[in-house]
Design a protein around this motif. Structure first.
Motif, PDB file in Angstrom:
ATOM      1  N   LYS A  13       0.859  -1.190   0.000  1.00 38.18           N
ATOM      2  CA  LYS A  13       0.000   0.000   0.000  1.00 38.18           C
ATOM      3  C   LYS A  13       0.891   1.234   0.000  1.00 38.18           C
ATOM      4  O   LYS A  13       1.685   1.449   0.916  1.00 38.18           O
ATOM      5  CB  LYS A  13      -0.908   0.015   1.230  1.00 38.18           C
ATOM      6  CG  LYS A  13      -1.821   1.237   1.315  1.00 38.18           C
ATOM      7  CD  LYS A  13      -2.862   1.264   0.198  1.00 38.18           C
ATOM      8  CE  LYS A  13      -3.800   2.458   0.336  1.00 38.18           C
ATOM      9  NZ  LYS A  13      -4.843   2.462  -0.724  1.00 38.18           N
ATOM     10  N   THR A  14       0.758   2.027  -1.059  1.00 38.38           N
ATOM     11  CA  THR A  14       1.515   3.273  -1.174  1.00 38.38           C
ATOM     12  C   THR A  14       0.536   4.424  -1.308  1.00 38.38           C
ATOM     13  O   THR A  14      -0.380   4.380  -2.144  1.00 38.38           O
ATOM     14  CB  THR A  14       2.442   3.237  -2.412  1.00 38.38           C
ATOM     15  OG1 THR A  14       3.357   2.143  -2.273  1.00 38.38           O
ATOM     16  CG2 THR A  14       3.233   4.530  -2.528  1.00 38.38           C
ATOM     17  N   TYR A  15       0.732   5.433  -0.467  1.00 31.74           N
ATOM     18  CA  TYR A  15      -0.090   6.639  -0.549  1.00 31.74           C
ATOM     19  C   TYR A  15       0.634   7.636  -1.453  1.00 31.74           C
ATOM     20  O   TYR A  15       1.845   7.854  -1.308  1.00 31.74           O
ATOM     21  CB  TYR A  15      -0.324   7.213   0.844  1.00 31.74           C
ATOM     22  CG  TYR A  15      -1.147   6.284   1.721  1.00 31.74           C
ATOM     23  CD1 TYR A  15      -2.527   6.225   1.590  1.00 31.74           C
ATOM     24  CD2 TYR A  15      -0.531   5.451   2.658  1.00 31.74           C
ATOM     25  CE1 TYR A  15      -3.281   5.370   2.379  1.00 31.74           C
ATOM     26  CE2 TYR A  15      -1.275   4.593   3.445  1.00 31.74           C
ATOM     27  CZ  TYR A  15      -2.652   4.557   3.302  1.00 31.74           C
ATOM     28  OH  TYR A  15      -3.394   3.694   4.079  1.00 31.74           O
ATOM     29  N   SER A  19       3.227  13.667  -0.564  1.00 33.25           N
ATOM     30  CA  SER A  19       4.149  13.028   0.377  1.00 33.25           C
ATOM     31  C   SER A  19       4.004  11.513   0.221  1.00 33.25           C
ATOM     32  O   SER A  19       3.265  10.869   0.957  1.00 33.25           O
ATOM     33  CB  SER A  19       3.824  13.466   1.809  1.00 33.25           C
ATOM     34  OG  SER A  19       4.695  12.859   2.726  1.00 33.25           O
ATOM     35  N   THR A  20       4.702  10.957  -0.756  1.00 34.47           N
ATOM     36  CA  THR A  20       4.569   9.540  -1.059  1.00 34.47           C
ATOM     37  C   THR A  20       5.064   8.694   0.107  1.00 34.47           C
ATOM     38  O   THR A  20       6.193   8.859   0.569  1.00 34.47           O
ATOM     39  CB  THR A  20       5.351   9.176  -2.324  1.00 34.47           C
ATOM     40  OG1 THR A  20       4.868   9.983  -3.402  1.00 34.47           O
ATOM     41  CG2 THR A  20       5.176   7.704  -2.668  1.00 34.47           C
ATOM     42  N   VAL A  21       4.197   7.794   0.589  1.00 31.16           N
ATOM     43  CA  VAL A  21       4.539   6.948   1.724  1.00 31.16           C
ATOM     44  C   VAL A  21       4.163   5.509   1.397  1.00 31.16           C
ATOM     45  O   VAL A  21       3.040   5.237   0.954  1.00 31.16           O
ATOM     46  CB  VAL A  21       3.780   7.383   3.004  1.00 31.16           C
ATOM     47  CG1 VAL A  21       4.029   6.394   4.139  1.00 31.16           C
ATOM     48  CG2 VAL A  21       4.203   8.781   3.422  1.00 31.16           C
ATOM     49  N   THR A  22       5.086   4.591   1.597  1.00 38.81           N
ATOM     50  CA  THR A  22       4.794   3.168   1.458  1.00 38.81           C
ATOM     51  C   THR A  22       4.460   2.630   2.841  1.00 38.81           C
ATOM     52  O   THR A  22       5.335   2.471   3.684  1.00 38.81           O
ATOM     53  CB  THR A  22       5.988   2.406   0.856  1.00 38.81           C
ATOM     54  OG1 THR A  22       6.241   2.914  -0.455  1.00 38.81           O
ATOM     55  CG2 THR A  22       5.686   0.916   0.769  1.00 38.81           C
ATOM     56  N   ALA A  23       3.168   2.368   3.064  1.00 38.57           N
ATOM     57  CA  ALA A  23       2.715   1.920   4.380  1.00 38.57           C
ATOM     58  C   ALA A  23       2.886   0.422   4.556  1.00 38.57           C
ATOM     59  O   ALA A  23       3.163  -0.057   5.658  1.00 38.57           O
ATOM     60  CB  ALA A  23       1.251   2.313   4.589  1.00 38.57           C
ATOM     61  N   LEU A  24       2.702  -0.345   3.474  1.00 32.41           N
ATOM     62  CA  LEU A  24       2.896  -1.795   3.500  1.00 32.41           C
ATOM     63  C   LEU A  24       3.737  -2.191   2.299  1.00 32.41           C
ATOM     64  O   LEU A  24       3.565  -1.652   1.207  1.00 32.41           O
ATOM     65  CB  LEU A  24       1.553  -2.527   3.459  1.00 32.41           C
ATOM     66  CG  LEU A  24       0.600  -2.326   4.632  1.00 32.41           C
ATOM     67  CD1 LEU A  24      -0.708  -3.065   4.386  1.00 32.41           C
ATOM     68  CD2 LEU A  24       1.225  -2.770   5.950  1.00 32.41           C
ATOM     69  N   ASP A  25       4.628  -3.166   2.511  1.00 36.31           N
ATOM     70  CA  ASP A  25       5.576  -3.519   1.461  1.00 36.31           C
ATOM     71  C   ASP A  25       5.740  -5.038   1.391  1.00 36.31           C
ATOM     72  O   ASP A  25       6.535  -5.626   2.122  1.00 36.31           O
ATOM     73  CB  ASP A  25       6.924  -2.851   1.753  1.00 36.31           C
ATOM     74  CG  ASP A  25       7.949  -3.062   0.651  1.00 36.31           C
ATOM     75  OD1 ASP A  25       7.559  -3.545  -0.430  1.00 36.31           O
ATOM     76  OD2 ASP A  25       9.131  -2.743   0.876  1.00 36.31           O
ATOM     77  N   ARG A  59      -8.219  -0.394  -0.203  1.00 36.43           N
ATOM     78  CA  ARG A  59      -7.759  -1.311  -1.237  1.00 36.43           C
ATOM     79  C   ARG A  59      -6.236  -1.287  -1.296  1.00 36.43           C
ATOM     80  O   ARG A  59      -5.623  -0.225  -1.154  1.00 36.43           O
ATOM     81  CB  ARG A  59      -8.319  -0.911  -2.607  1.00 36.43           C
ATOM     82  CG  ARG A  59      -9.836  -1.008  -2.724  1.00 36.43           C
ATOM     83  CD  ARG A  59     -10.280  -0.540  -4.097  1.00 36.43           C
ATOM     84  NE  ARG A  59     -11.729  -0.536  -4.248  1.00 36.43           N
ATOM     85  CZ  ARG A  59     -12.430  -1.569  -4.696  1.00 36.43           C
ATOM     86  NH1 ARG A  59     -11.805  -2.684  -5.028  1.00 36.43           N
ATOM     87  NH2 ARG A  59     -13.739  -1.492  -4.810  1.00 36.43           N
ATOM     88  N   PRO A  60      -5.606  -2.434  -1.501  1.00 38.20           N
ATOM     89  CA  PRO A  60      -4.152  -2.436  -1.639  1.00 38.20           C
ATOM     90  C   PRO A  60      -3.731  -1.814  -2.967  1.00 38.20           C
ATOM     91  O   PRO A  60      -4.490  -1.829  -3.939  1.00 38.20           O
ATOM     92  CB  PRO A  60      -3.801  -3.920  -1.589  1.00 38.20           C
ATOM     93  CG  PRO A  60      -5.015  -4.613  -2.114  1.00 38.20           C
ATOM     94  CD  PRO A  60      -6.184  -3.787  -1.640  1.00 38.20           C
ATOM     95  N   THR A  61      -2.543  -1.270  -2.978  1.00 40.30           N
ATOM     96  CA  THR A  61      -1.987  -0.768  -4.235  1.00 40.30           C
ATOM     97  C   THR A  61      -1.595  -1.928  -5.133  1.00 40.30           C
ATOM     98  O   THR A  61      -1.686  -1.845  -6.367  1.00 40.30           O
ATOM     99  CB  THR A  61      -0.754   0.114  -3.948  1.00 40.30           C
ATOM    100  OG1 THR A  61      -1.114   1.128  -2.998  1.00 40.30           O
ATOM    101  CG2 THR A  61      -0.245   0.772  -5.216  1.00 40.30           C
ATOM    102  N   ARG A  62      -1.149  -3.018  -4.507  1.00 40.89           N
ATOM    103  CA  ARG A  62      -0.764  -4.214  -5.257  1.00 40.89           C
ATOM    104  C   ARG A  62      -0.967  -5.433  -4.373  1.00 40.89           C
ATOM    105  O   ARG A  62      -1.085  -5.321  -3.154  1.00 40.89           O
ATOM    106  CB  ARG A  62       0.698  -4.126  -5.709  1.00 40.89           C
ATOM    107  CG  ARG A  62       1.677  -3.942  -4.575  1.00 40.89           C
ATOM    108  CD  ARG A  62       3.069  -3.567  -5.072  1.00 40.89           C
ATOM    109  NE  ARG A  62       3.985  -3.315  -3.953  1.00 40.89           N
ATOM    110  CZ  ARG A  62       4.059  -2.160  -3.299  1.00 40.89           C
ATOM    111  NH1 ARG A  62       3.253  -1.149  -3.653  1.00 40.89           N
ATOM    112  NH2 ARG A  62       4.906  -2.000  -2.318  1.00 40.89           N
TER     113      ARG A  62
END
Length: 229
Positions: A13-15, A19-25, A59-62
């Protein structure tokens, strides 16, 4: 073998900007029926985002999210609402009760969107209140209850719909330690009825009361006791 009720595969999950933030990777996680799971980690580790994705609130980004084996990643918003209404229950740090309604009506109101007839709503609400130890408070208004009792009402509202999964966000955060321990024991005990309980917490005692702990750091799972004896 325990049936999987929640499955995440390669979930990120990337916002976006500014201010781009990757919350889950790259989260891979399988949670089985009847498990009690504590999601832990420092502030900003991704706990709330993970819970929101498990609950289809985001929703997840991927990646892929499955609930009871069904891929929910591509469902429409109305279809996701149906999944939340029929398969999931939610408990939050804030109780979100309607102060002017009775305890029974607060719980029964949670069943409105399931299309349950009025009489059945009240019957299920009464059963849920009995399960959480509030049978003697059914006629009280929400504003007359203690903090611990109010959280029990919130839990009753969540389980009245008989969800397969109960998701809780810091459910003891507004309670004193003794009351928090009672609520934690109540949540842990729900798994005896095959309800899967997943909660996020900063409290080590609450986490220890769950049979499994999943620890996040920088949006990644760095420890999962699921495979430990």
């Amino acid at each position: 073998m325990t049936t999987a009720v929640l499955e995440l595969s390669g979930v990120g999950k990337t916002y976006p900007a500014p201010s781009t933030v990757t919350a889950l990777d790259g989260i891979d996680l399988v949670i089985g029926a009847g498990e009690t799971v504590a999601i832990t980690g420092a502030s900003g580790a991704g706990k709330s985002t993970l819970l929101s994705i498990l609950g289809t609130l985001e929703r997840p980004t991927r990646g892929t999210v499955r609930i009871a084996g069904a891929d929910v990643s591509a469902l429409s918003d109305p279809e996701l609402s149906d999944v939340r209404a029929t398969r999931l229950g939610f408990v939050f740090q804030q109780f979100f009760l309607l102060e002017h309604l009775s305890v029974l009506d607060n719980v029964a109101t949670g069943l409105l969107y399931r299309g349950v007839p009025a009489r059945a709503r009240r019957e299920r609400a009464a059963e849920a209140l009995y399960e959480v130890g509030l049978a003697d408070r059914i006629g009280h208004r929400a504003g007359q209850l203690s903090g611990g009792e109010r959280q029990r009402v919130a839990i009753a509202r969540a389980i009245a719909g008989r969800p397969a999964v109960l998701l809780a966000d810091e459910p003891t955060g507004n309670l004193d330690s003794a009351t928090g321990a009672e609520i934690t024991a109540l949540l842990a005990g729900l798994a005896d009825g095959d309800t899967t309980v997943v909660l996020i917490t900063h409290n080590a005692d609450v986490a220890a009361a769950m049979r499994r702990q999943v620890h996040l750091s920088d949006g990644r799972i760095v420890r999962d006791t699921g495979g430990e004896s």
